[in-house]
Write a protein that holds these residues in place. Structure first.
Motif, PDB file in Angstrom:
ATOM      1  N   THR A  12       2.457   8.578  -4.980  1.00  0.00           N
ATOM      2  CA  THR A  12       3.114   8.681  -3.681  1.00  0.00           C
ATOM      3  C   THR A  12       2.978  10.108  -3.166  1.00  0.00           C
ATOM      4  OG1 THR A  12       4.679   6.973  -4.352  1.00  0.00           O
ATOM      5  CG2 THR A  12       5.294   8.314  -2.464  1.00  0.00           C
ATOM      6  N   SER A  63       7.063   5.871  -6.027  1.00  0.00           N
ATOM      7  CA  SER A  63       6.214   5.471  -7.153  1.00  0.00           C
ATOM      8  C   SER A  63       6.981   4.563  -8.109  1.00  0.00           C
ATOM      9  CB  SER A  63       5.700   6.716  -7.883  1.00  0.00           C
ATOM     10  OG  SER A  63       4.793   6.350  -8.897  1.00  0.00           O
ATOM     11  N   LYS A 116       2.179   3.455  -7.899  1.00  0.00           N
ATOM     12  CA  LYS A 116       1.211   4.103  -7.035  1.00  0.00           C
ATOM     13  C   LYS A 116       1.564   5.575  -6.911  1.00  0.00           C
ATOM     14  CE  LYS A 116       1.505   0.779  -3.783  1.00  0.00           C
ATOM     15  NZ  LYS A 116       1.455   0.198  -2.471  1.00  0.00           N
ATOM     16  N   GLN A 153       3.773  10.573  -9.278  1.00  0.00           N
ATOM     17  CA  GLN A 153       3.441   9.277  -9.865  1.00  0.00           C
ATOM     18  C   GLN A 153       4.220   9.108 -11.156  1.00  0.00           C
ATOM     19  OE1 GLN A 153      -0.704   8.661 -11.002  1.00  0.00           O
ATOM     20  NE2 GLN A 153      -0.522   6.508 -10.470  1.00  0.00           N
ATOM     21  N   SER A 168       7.167   1.075  -6.753  1.00  0.00           N
ATOM     22  CA  SER A 168       5.859   0.443  -6.912  1.00  0.00           C
ATOM     23  C   SER A 168       5.695  -0.120  -8.326  1.00  0.00           C
ATOM     24  CB  SER A 168       4.761   1.479  -6.615  1.00  0.00           C
ATOM     25  OG  SER A 168       3.504   1.033  -7.018  1.00  0.00           O
TER      26      SER A 168
END
Length: 92
Positions: A11, A82, A9, A19, A85
């Motif tokens: 961030t 990120s 994701k 990212q 994620s």
């Protein structure tokens, strides 16, 4: 982790979004690509110094649990956010 390519994701940080995308092969992360990071002014100087370090440490640790570079706190938050994620997606 499952083999494949995973995009973390984006961030948000105080200076802009960060990212990253990871590649997983044989259950390991051999590659991290920074897709987005703050640019312009001091951000260029900070990120040119900190992002290669963050990538190197993350590849060595095979996780988002890495050390912060002095003066690059916002980049650290965005990068690790990120990255985590993307790792979470690879572990699903």
């Amino acid at each position: 982790m499952k083999d494949g390519t995973y995009t973390g994701k984006s961030t948000s940080t105080e200076w802009g979004d960060v990212q990253v995308k990871i590649t997983v092969a044989s259950g390991k992360i051999p590659q991290i690509t920074v897709l987005k990071h703050p640019t312009g002014g001091k951000s260029d100087e900070i990120n040119s110094r900190s992002l290669p370090t963050y990538k190197q440490e993350a590849l060595a640790a095979q996780s988002a649990n890495i050390n912060q570079v002095s003066g690059a706190t916002e980049t650290y938050k965005g990068f690790t956010g990120s990255l985590q994620s993307a790792i979470n997606q690879a572990e699903e």
